[in-house]
Design a protein around this motif. Structure first.
Motif, PDB file in Angstrom:
ATOM      1  N   ILE A 168      -9.935  -6.284  11.232  1.00  0.00           N
ATOM      2  CA  ILE A 168     -10.691  -5.066  11.718  1.00  0.00           C
ATOM      3  C   ILE A 168     -10.502  -3.673  11.212  1.00  0.00           C
ATOM      4  O   ILE A 168     -11.339  -3.045  10.815  1.00  0.00           O
ATOM      5  N   VAL A 169      -9.334  -3.580  10.687  1.00  0.00           N
ATOM      6  CA  VAL A 169      -9.329  -2.301   9.785  1.00  0.00           C
ATOM      7  C   VAL A 169      -9.906  -2.257   8.585  1.00  0.00           C
ATOM      8  O   VAL A 169     -10.356  -1.197   8.118  1.00  0.00           O
ATOM      9  N   ALA A 170     -10.051  -3.497   7.958  1.00  0.00           N
ATOM     10  CA  ALA A 170     -11.083  -3.425   6.708  1.00  0.00           C
ATOM     11  C   ALA A 170     -12.310  -3.098   6.717  1.00  0.00           C
ATOM     12  O   ALA A 170     -12.872  -2.331   6.217  1.00  0.00           O
ATOM     13  N   THR A 171     -12.977  -3.501   7.997  1.00  0.00           N
ATOM     14  CA  THR A 171     -14.414  -3.052   8.280  1.00  0.00           C
ATOM     15  C   THR A 171     -14.461  -1.845   8.711  1.00  0.00           C
ATOM     16  O   THR A 171     -15.280  -1.006   8.560  1.00  0.00           O
ATOM     17  N   LEU A 172     -13.446  -1.297   9.274  1.00  0.00           N
ATOM     18  CA  LEU A 172     -13.080   0.247   9.857  1.00  0.00           C
ATOM     19  C   LEU A 172     -13.277   1.272   8.689  1.00  0.00           C
ATOM     20  O   LEU A 172     -14.004   2.052   8.753  1.00  0.00           O
ATOM     21  N   LEU A 173     -12.773   0.767   7.704  1.00  0.00           N
ATOM     22  CA  LEU A 173     -12.495   1.581   6.660  1.00  0.00           C
ATOM     23  C   LEU A 173     -14.034   1.697   5.904  1.00  0.00           C
ATOM     24  O   LEU A 173     -14.132   3.243   5.383  1.00  0.00           O
ATOM     25  N   PRO A 188     -13.570   6.872   8.067  1.00  0.00           N
ATOM     26  CA  PRO A 188     -12.743   7.578   8.875  1.00  0.00           C
ATOM     27  C   PRO A 188     -11.786   8.588   8.056  1.00  0.00           C
ATOM     28  O   PRO A 188     -11.222   8.446   7.065  1.00  0.00           O
ATOM     29  N   ASP A 189     -11.713   9.896   8.707  1.00  0.00           N
ATOM     30  CA  ASP A 189     -10.774  11.119   8.185  1.00  0.00           C
ATOM     31  C   ASP A 189      -9.356  10.646   8.269  1.00  0.00           C
ATOM     32  O   ASP A 189      -8.404  11.057   7.752  1.00  0.00           O
ATOM     33  N   GLY A 190      -9.145   9.489   9.340  1.00  0.00           N
ATOM     34  CA  GLY A 190      -7.668   9.407   9.937  1.00  0.00           C
ATOM     35  C   GLY A 190      -7.600   7.981  10.486  1.00  0.00           C
ATOM     36  O   GLY A 190      -8.886   7.897  10.949  1.00  0.00           O
ATOM     37  N   ILE A 191      -6.422   7.549  10.730  1.00  0.00           N
ATOM     38  CA  ILE A 191      -6.520   6.321  11.290  1.00  0.00           C
ATOM     39  C   ILE A 191      -5.254   6.124  12.220  1.00  0.00           C
ATOM     40  O   ILE A 191      -4.150   6.587  11.533  1.00  0.00           O
ATOM     41  N   VAL A 192      -5.253   5.752  13.442  1.00  0.00           N
ATOM     42  CA  VAL A 192      -4.122   5.626  14.227  1.00  0.00           C
ATOM     43  C   VAL A 192      -3.859   4.094  14.290  1.00  0.00           C
ATOM     44  O   VAL A 192      -4.752   3.287  14.970  1.00  0.00           O
ATOM     45  N   LEU A 193      -2.725   3.453  14.073  1.00  0.00           N
ATOM     46  CA  LEU A 193      -2.348   2.114  14.315  1.00  0.00           C
ATOM     47  C   LEU A 193      -1.335   1.992  15.206  1.00  0.00           C
ATOM     48  O   LEU A 193      -0.360   2.705  15.308  1.00  0.00           O
ATOM     49  N   THR A 194      -1.463   0.856  16.060  1.00  0.00           N
ATOM     50  CA  THR A 194      -0.326   0.557  16.848  1.00  0.00           C
ATOM     51  C   THR A 194       0.350  -0.209  16.540  1.00  0.00           C
ATOM     52  O   THR A 194       0.014  -1.474  15.909  1.00  0.00           O
ATOM     53  N   GLY A 195       1.849   0.111  16.445  1.00  0.00           N
ATOM     54  CA  GLY A 195       2.782  -0.813  15.692  1.00  0.00           C
ATOM     55  C   GLY A 195       3.078  -0.369  14.135  1.00  0.00           C
ATOM     56  O   GLY A 195       2.241   0.385  13.701  1.00  0.00           O
ATOM     57  N   ILE A 196       3.987  -0.971  13.775  1.00  0.00           N
ATOM     58  CA  ILE A 196       4.386  -0.726  12.307  1.00  0.00           C
ATOM     59  C   ILE A 196       4.581  -1.822  11.582  1.00  0.00           C
ATOM     60  O   ILE A 196       4.675  -2.078  10.286  1.00  0.00           O
ATOM     61  N   HIS A 197       4.033  -3.037  12.289  1.00  0.00           N
ATOM     62  CA  HIS A 197       3.839  -4.144  11.265  1.00  0.00           C
ATOM     63  C   HIS A 197       2.409  -4.573  11.106  1.00  0.00           C
ATOM     64  O   HIS A 197       1.562  -4.793  11.884  1.00  0.00           O
ATOM     65  N   HIS A 198       2.211  -4.734   9.649  1.00  0.00           N
ATOM     66  CA  HIS A 198       0.973  -5.132   9.244  1.00  0.00           C
ATOM     67  C   HIS A 198       0.897  -5.904   7.980  1.00  0.00           C
ATOM     68  O   HIS A 198       2.016  -6.208   7.279  1.00  0.00           O
ATOM     69  N   THR A 199       0.086  -6.596   7.907  1.00  0.00           N
ATOM     70  CA  THR A 199      -0.103  -7.571   6.540  1.00  0.00           C
ATOM     71  C   THR A 199       0.171  -6.769   5.437  1.00  0.00           C
ATOM     72  O   THR A 199      -0.200  -5.755   5.351  1.00  0.00           O
ATOM     73  N   PRO A 200       0.599  -7.508   4.124  1.00  0.00           N
ATOM     74  CA  PRO A 200       0.800  -6.859   2.932  1.00  0.00           C
ATOM     75  C   PRO A 200      -0.630  -6.105   2.487  1.00  0.00           C
ATOM     76  O   PRO A 200      -0.765  -5.209   1.938  1.00  0.00           O
ATOM     77  N   GLU A 201      -1.517  -7.090   2.579  1.00  0.00           N
ATOM     78  CA  GLU A 201      -2.921  -6.735   2.087  1.00  0.00           C
ATOM     79  C   GLU A 201      -3.393  -5.455   2.901  1.00  0.00           C
ATOM     80  O   GLU A 201      -3.764  -4.579   2.387  1.00  0.00           O
ATOM     81  N   LEU A 202      -3.146  -5.352   4.018  1.00  0.00           N
ATOM     82  CA  LEU A 202      -3.750  -4.473   4.839  1.00  0.00           C
ATOM     83  C   LEU A 202      -2.859  -2.952   4.492  1.00  0.00           C
ATOM     84  O   LEU A 202      -3.475  -1.804   4.313  1.00  0.00           O
ATOM     85  N   LYS A 203      -1.645  -3.194   4.253  1.00  0.00           N
ATOM     86  CA  LYS A 203      -0.922  -1.888   3.663  1.00  0.00           C
ATOM     87  C   LYS A 203      -1.435  -1.543   2.466  1.00  0.00           C
ATOM     88  O   LYS A 203      -1.722  -0.198   2.071  1.00  0.00           O
ATOM     89  N   LEU A 255      -4.671   0.325   2.863  1.00  0.00           N
ATOM     90  CA  LEU A 255      -4.386   1.390   3.589  1.00  0.00           C
ATOM     91  C   LEU A 255      -4.092   2.792   2.699  1.00  0.00           C
ATOM     92  O   LEU A 255      -4.593   3.745   2.588  1.00  0.00           O
ATOM     93  N   LEU A 256      -3.033   2.526   1.790  1.00  0.00           N
ATOM     94  CA  LEU A 256      -2.428   3.160   0.990  1.00  0.00           C
ATOM     95  C   LEU A 256      -3.297   3.579  -0.118  1.00  0.00           C
ATOM     96  O   LEU A 256      -3.351   4.676  -0.746  1.00  0.00           O
ATOM     97  N   ASN A 257      -4.107   2.728  -0.584  1.00  0.00           N
ATOM     98  CA  ASN A 257      -5.197   2.769  -1.406  1.00  0.00           C
ATOM     99  C   ASN A 257      -6.305   3.859  -1.088  1.00  0.00           C
ATOM    100  O   ASN A 257      -6.816   4.595  -1.795  1.00  0.00           O
ATOM    101  N   ALA A 258      -6.602   3.745   0.250  1.00  0.00           N
ATOM    102  CA  ALA A 258      -7.572   4.549   0.887  1.00  0.00           C
ATOM    103  C   ALA A 258      -7.281   5.952   0.877  1.00  0.00           C
ATOM    104  O   ALA A 258      -7.913   6.895   1.010  1.00  0.00           O
ATOM    105  N   THR A 259      -5.939   6.399   0.803  1.00  0.00           N
ATOM    106  CA  THR A 259      -5.292   7.364   0.872  1.00  0.00           C
ATOM    107  C   THR A 259      -5.810   8.469   1.972  1.00  0.00           C
ATOM    108  O   THR A 259      -6.291   9.426   1.574  1.00  0.00           O
ATOM    109  N   ILE A 260      -6.018   7.881   3.132  1.00  0.00           N
ATOM    110  CA  ILE A 260      -6.344   8.816   4.327  1.00  0.00           C
ATOM    111  C   ILE A 260      -5.113   8.906   5.050  1.00  0.00           C
ATOM    112  O   ILE A 260      -4.318   8.018   5.247  1.00  0.00           O
ATOM    113  N   THR A 269     -12.006  -4.780  -7.742  1.00  0.00           N
ATOM    114  CA  THR A 269     -12.000  -3.490  -7.753  1.00  0.00           C
ATOM    115  C   THR A 269     -11.514  -2.737  -6.463  1.00  0.00           C
ATOM    116  O   THR A 269     -11.500  -1.553  -6.422  1.00  0.00           O
ATOM    117  N   GLY A 270     -11.303  -3.553  -5.341  1.00  0.00           N
ATOM    118  CA  GLY A 270     -10.987  -3.283  -4.152  1.00  0.00           C
ATOM    119  C   GLY A 270     -12.125  -2.326  -3.357  1.00  0.00           C
ATOM    120  O   GLY A 270     -11.957  -1.299  -2.809  1.00  0.00           O
TER     121      GLY A 270
END
Lengths: 312, 312
Positions: free
Chosen positions: A92-97, A101-116, A119-124, B28-29
């Motif tokens: 879901i976050v992948a399509t959201l990106l 969005p200028d920012g994201i609120v995520l519930t919880g601290i556990h995410h898949t490595p790909e998502l991390k 997200l870090l790549n998106a630098t938002i 390319t992500g």
DNA sequence: TTGTAAGCGTTATCAG
DNA sequence: CTGATAACGCTTACAA
């Protein structure tokens, strides 16, 4: 270009010109196009909020608070339901990106490595909420579920209880609270615990069912700990139906301090977290960071309080 | 252009080419930019949902249902809180329109004239929900609050009640239900009614307060009608505290059939509406219309059912 | 204080 | 089935 300035930053345009623009806006029924604006400026004024579930007594107050704070700051909220698995969240976050969005609120601290990575790549700016870790992706507003579990364990042991029944859902954060409880009560000689696992989300009926399941084997309990106030109320209803006195025969403990907890008979001993503050702080931190201000403390532990009432 | 096709409509692209594209996407992500896409195609895949309040037991299930249905159809949900006034709604929808949503869900059927003009001018599909009118802006999924009021009135008169107390919030739709009640009970000789108005949103504490206010003048009631189950439960708690037997001395009636209504002691006689269906239907109708399919019945009355339980 | 030119990253359209 | 070109409606950067 003058119209753009008149609309977004009227101070730097001559008043007379601003008036002319406004007049034309009215006359033509002009409505700005933020898709185009966002594309050009690379600022969408959009915040994506990802929760496991909307119609949940816990998250809904946080969502409301986020929405209120964002609206006051001129942002819109894109609200997405991710379910309770990391995989669905990642998808879901992948399509959201793609909404930028200028920012994201995520519930919880556990995410898949790909998502991390994504997200870090998106630098938002990101805020993780409703949990606690010293190493969030970016920022965090939450509290320690394990500490709450510890507090519950200590409280009930302190009251002399030793035969525990848990009526519990299996979502990620409830699991942490359970661990916190076990860490404490297993150190106590002679204490033991049984579990009735119920599906998520919790309902009163599931609470009743949970207690029934626990009692089905003829085992004896002196305290029932529930992963939410809703389950606790269900347990108390079932206890009443079976003639078990709460708290005399059976102590009952909840979590959340929902509206009804203080008004039940007996009132429910529970743990309160400031669900609104989580949302307000998360939105505010996000907005500040987006607007280039520094966020002095990117990790906010809002804590919790154990509310002693009648049920335990 | 080939990339665009490979991503959005792979069937019309050679399989080998699609693979090459996908590979490049991975390497390319690449993340598509829906702002640009929406700008070019004039389809944002975005639905704006406007509710008076999020953390409300009534609307939250509808919101969840909308979100689920939209997600399944590839849309995102922009969720906005409009409060309970037409003016704030108008203001919020105006800014919302600049996101170029493909459709809008509006709670209620009363809007300012300017908003109506704005909306009709925008010529995007609209669904109004949670109320009923033969003349919606576009489409509608809801039910008649007046009919519910009528049903409540008939039911309680039929049970022989005549001295009514209302514990009521002042939001628009509750007002219609009240009117429906009065239309019925005022035709009955010898019946009368008093009101305790409480702020919106409802809480248990407000329910207790409401009953206290009604009883403060020493008046005598045989039935308390509440604008929500939450208030009804509060009234019952207060009644219990005062030693008033429900339903023997005092009948209590709610609205909503929230989870706890069936499990209270006594269980709450109330009116059920299918809150999920409102959301699912609204989202589905919107999506169908957006995608050019015809929507055979643009006005959906989902009805209601009066659930007779113990409290009245 | 206002205006000009270029470009944001897609898709519609038409051509091949 | 694939590609070239021209928008979509705004903002950035620079010029006047």
């Amino acid at each position: 270009m003058t119209v753009s300035r008149a609309l977004n930053n009227p101070k730097i345009v001559r008043a007379e010109t601003v008036n002319k623009v406004m007049e034309a806006v009215r006359a033509t029924g002009y409505i700005p196009n933020m898709l185009a604006g966002g594309l050009a400026s690379r600022r969408s004024k959009l915040i994506a909020v990802v929760v496991p579930q909307i119609n949940n007594n816990m998250f809904v107050d946080t969502i409301q608070a986020i929405s209120d704070e964002l609206a006051a700051r001129g942002y819109h909220m894109l609200l997405c339901v991710a379910g309770d698995t990391n995989e669905s969240e990642a998808e879901i976050v992948a399509t959201l990106l793609s909404r930028r969005p200028d920012g994201i609120v995520l519930t919880g601290i556990h995410h898949t490595p790909e998502l991390k990575r994504l997200l870090l790549n998106a630098t938002i700016p990101i805020v993780e909420i409703w949990d606690l870790t010293p190493t969030p992706l970016d920022m965090l507003v939450g509290f320690s579920h394990e500490s709450i579990g510890n507090a519950i364990g200590h409280y009930l042991l302190g009251k002399g209880h030793s035969r525990f029944g848990l009526v519990w859902t299996e979502d990620a954060r409830a699991g942490l609270r359970k661990k916190g409880i076990y860490d404490v009560i297993q150190k106590q000689q002679g204490s033991h615990a049984r579990e009735a696992i119920v599906p998520w989300p919790a309902t009163l009926a599931l609470g009743r069912q949970g207690l029934s399941d626990l009692l089905a084997n003829g085992e004896d309990f002196d305290a029932i700990i529930c992963s939410s106030d809703t389950l606790a109320q269900g347990v108390m209803i079932e206890a009443a139906a079976r003639g078990l006195a709460v708290p005399k025969t059976l102590a009952v403990m909840g979590f959340g301090d929902l509206d009804f907890a203080a008004h039940c008979t007996p009132s429910i001993t529970t743990v309160r977290v400031d669900r609104w503050k989580i949302g307000t702080d998360a939105a505010a931190m996000l907005a500040e960071k987006i607007e280039g201000k520094s966020v002095p403390s990117p990790i906010v532990d809002i804590g919790f309080s154990l509310i002693e009432r009648e049920s335990a």
